[in-house]
Write a protein that holds these residues in place. Structure first.
Motif, mmCIF file in Angstrom:
data_model
loop_
_atom_site.group_PDB
_atom_site.id
_atom_site.type_symbol
_atom_site.label_atom_id
_atom_site.label_comp_id
_atom_site.label_asym_id
_atom_site.label_seq_id
_atom_site.Cartn_x
_atom_site.Cartn_y
_atom_site.Cartn_z
ATOM 1 N N GLY A 1 0.815 -1.213 0.000
ATOM 2 C CA GLY A 1 0.000 0.000 0.000
ATOM 3 C C GLY A 1 0.844 1.255 0.000
ATOM 4 N N ALA A 2 0.179 2.390 -0.108
ATOM 5 C CA ALA A 2 0.846 3.687 -0.086
ATOM 6 C C ALA A 2 0.174 4.572 0.946
ATOM 7 C CB ALA A 2 0.790 4.337 -1.456
ATOM 8 N N ALA A 3 0.983 5.237 1.760
ATOM 9 C CA ALA A 3 0.468 6.154 2.765
ATOM 10 C C ALA A 3 1.091 7.521 2.538
ATOM 11 C CB ALA A 3 0.794 5.646 4.163
ATOM 12 N N THR A 4 0.270 8.563 2.566
ATOM 13 C CA THR A 4 0.756 9.919 2.341
ATOM 14 C C THR A 4 0.240 10.834 3.437
ATOM 15 O OG1 THR A 4 0.742 9.559 -0.047
ATOM 16 C CG2 THR A 4 0.846 11.832 0.696
ATOM 17 N N ALA A 5 1.120 11.667 3.969
ATOM 18 C CA ALA A 5 0.742 12.646 4.978
ATOM 19 C C ALA A 5 1.326 13.996 4.578
ATOM 20 C CB ALA A 5 1.258 12.229 6.346
ATOM 21 N N GLY A 6 0.661 15.058 4.938
ATOM 22 C CA GLY A 6 1.132 16.405 4.605
ATOM 23 C C GLY A 6 2.211 16.888 5.552
ATOM 24 N N ALA A 7 2.481 18.189 5.498
ATOM 25 C CA ALA A 7 3.482 18.796 6.368
ATOM 26 C C ALA A 7 3.152 18.504 7.822
ATOM 27 C CB ALA A 7 3.532 20.297 6.124
ATOM 28 N N TYR A 8 4.158 18.183 8.606
ATOM 29 C CA TYR A 8 4.057 17.851 10.023
ATOM 30 C C TYR A 8 3.304 16.534 10.271
ATOM 31 C CZ TYR A 8 5.497 22.704 10.644
ATOM 32 O OH TYR A 8 6.177 23.892 10.582
ATOM 33 N N GLY A 9 2.956 15.795 9.224
ATOM 34 C CA GLY A 9 2.203 14.555 9.354
ATOM 35 C C GLY A 9 3.102 13.342 9.478
ATOM 36 N N ALA A 10 2.461 12.177 9.663
ATOM 37 C CA ALA A 10 3.179 10.910 9.767
ATOM 38 C C ALA A 10 2.534 9.888 8.842
ATOM 39 C CB ALA A 10 3.158 10.396 11.196
ATOM 40 N N ALA A 11 3.365 9.125 8.130
ATOM 41 C CA ALA A 11 2.878 8.105 7.210
ATOM 42 C C ALA A 11 3.625 6.802 7.461
ATOM 43 C CB ALA A 11 3.079 8.554 5.762
ATOM 44 N N THR A 12 2.891 5.695 7.454
ATOM 45 C CA THR A 12 3.481 4.375 7.660
ATOM 46 C C THR A 12 2.907 3.412 6.640
ATOM 47 O OG1 THR A 12 3.651 4.789 10.040
ATOM 48 C CG2 THR A 12 3.817 2.504 9.322
ATOM 49 N N ALA A 13 3.771 2.599 6.032
ATOM 50 C CA ALA A 13 3.325 1.592 5.063
ATOM 51 C C ALA A 13 3.990 0.263 5.395
ATOM 52 C CB ALA A 13 3.662 2.018 3.643
ATOM 53 N N GLY A 14 3.313 -0.831 5.056
ATOM 54 C CA GLY A 14 3.812 -2.170 5.346
ATOM 55 C C GLY A 14 4.774 -2.691 4.307
ATOM 56 N N ASP A 15 4.920 -4.013 4.268
ATOM 57 C CA ASP A 15 5.862 -4.701 3.396
ATOM 58 C C ASP A 15 5.695 -4.283 1.943
ATOM 59 O OD1 ASP A 15 7.926 -6.519 2.868
ATOM 60 O OD2 ASP A 15 6.495 -8.098 2.402
ATOM 61 N N ARG A 16 6.780 -3.846 1.327
ATOM 62 C CA ARG A 16 6.848 -3.384 -0.065
ATOM 63 C C ARG A 16 5.943 -2.181 -0.316
ATOM 64 N NH1 ARG A 16 11.358 -4.121 -1.291
ATOM 65 N NH2 ARG A 16 10.892 -3.665 -3.426
ATOM 66 N N GLY A 17 5.569 -1.495 0.757
ATOM 67 C CA GLY A 17 4.736 -0.313 0.645
ATOM 68 C C GLY A 17 5.566 0.944 0.456
ATOM 69 N N ALA A 18 4.881 2.061 0.285
ATOM 70 C CA ALA A 18 5.538 3.356 0.119
ATOM 71 C C ALA A 18 4.912 4.350 1.079
ATOM 72 C CB ALA A 18 5.385 3.837 -1.314
ATOM 73 N N ALA A 19 5.753 5.117 1.768
ATOM 74 C CA ALA A 19 5.266 6.129 2.697
ATOM 75 C C ALA A 19 5.880 7.473 2.333
ATOM 76 C CB ALA A 19 5.618 5.752 4.133
ATOM 77 N N THR A 20 5.042 8.515 2.318
ATOM 78 C CA THR A 20 5.492 9.858 1.983
ATOM 79 C C THR A 20 4.950 10.833 3.010
ATOM 80 O OG1 THR A 20 5.443 9.329 -0.377
ATOM 81 C CG2 THR A 20 5.486 11.653 0.200
ATOM 82 N N ALA A 21 5.803 11.728 3.490
ATOM 83 C CA ALA A 21 5.382 12.780 4.410
ATOM 84 C C ALA A 21 5.975 14.097 3.943
ATOM 85 C CB ALA A 21 5.823 12.464 5.836
ATOM 86 N N GLY A 22 5.259 15.172 4.167
ATOM 87 C CA GLY A 22 5.717 16.499 3.745
ATOM 88 C C GLY A 22 6.790 17.063 4.660
ATOM 89 N N SER A 23 7.057 18.348 4.513
ATOM 90 C CA SER A 23 8.066 19.023 5.317
ATOM 91 C C SER A 23 7.790 18.837 6.805
ATOM 92 C CB SER A 23 8.084 20.512 4.984
ATOM 93 O OG SER A 23 8.493 20.705 3.650
ATOM 94 N N TYR A 24 8.830 18.550 7.553
ATOM 95 C CA TYR A 24 8.790 18.332 8.995
ATOM 96 C C TYR A 24 8.006 17.080 9.390
ATOM 97 C CZ TYR A 24 10.293 23.161 8.633
ATOM 98 O OH TYR A 24 10.964 24.306 8.284
ATOM 99 N N GLY A 25 7.638 16.249 8.418
ATOM 100 C CA GLY A 25 6.883 15.032 8.684
ATOM 101 C C GLY A 25 7.790 13.836 8.900
ATOM 102 N N ALA A 26 7.159 12.691 9.204
ATOM 103 C CA ALA A 26 7.889 11.450 9.423
ATOM 104 C C ALA A 26 7.236 10.335 8.617
ATOM 105 C CB ALA A 26 7.889 11.086 10.900
ATOM 106 N N ALA A 27 8.070 9.458 8.052
ATOM 107 C CA ALA A 27 7.551 8.346 7.253
ATOM 108 C C ALA A 27 8.376 7.102 7.521
ATOM 109 C CB ALA A 27 7.601 8.695 5.770
#
Length: 106
Positions: A7-33
């Motif tokens: 799966g794919a998880a996306t979060a904006g600035a200051y957000g947090a994104a988590t993805a599982g096995d072979r997944g993709a995580a994206t977070a904006g500025s100051y975020g965590a992935a």
């Protein structure tokens, strides 16, 4: 934002994104992935990717961590943390580990 395997998880600035096995995580500025596949964070973000043949990228000032696993038991084989400084590590450029060093990846 959270996503399961492949799966794919996306979060904006200051957000947090988590993805599982072979997944993709994206977070904006100051975020965590975090993911077991591919991670992208913005300026001053923090990203962690773990697995086999994984890659990571970040904006200027981001802290990036790559954990390569053993293929047979998923224990950590190599671990490296580094900062996107714009010189040795370029912003918005994919990196992977090769012999314990970050190298540009496609």
């Amino acid at each position: 934002a959270t996503a399961g395997s492949y799966g794919a998880a996306t979060a904006g600035a200051y957000g947090a994104a988590t993805a599982g096995d072979r997944g993709a995580a994206t977070a904006g500025s100051y975020g965590a992935a975090t993911a077991k596949g591919f991670v992208s964070v913005g300026k001053n973000g923090c990203g962690l990717v773990r697995g086999n043949d994984v890659k990571i990228k970040g904006g200027f000032g981001a802290v990036l961590v790559i954990c390569e696993e053993n293929a047979d038991n998923w224990d950590i084989k190599e671990l490296l943390a580094f900062v996107v400084d714009g010189e040795d590590i370029k912003a918005d450029t994919w990196y992977k580990l090769v012999d314990g060093k970050p190298v540009e990846a496609e």
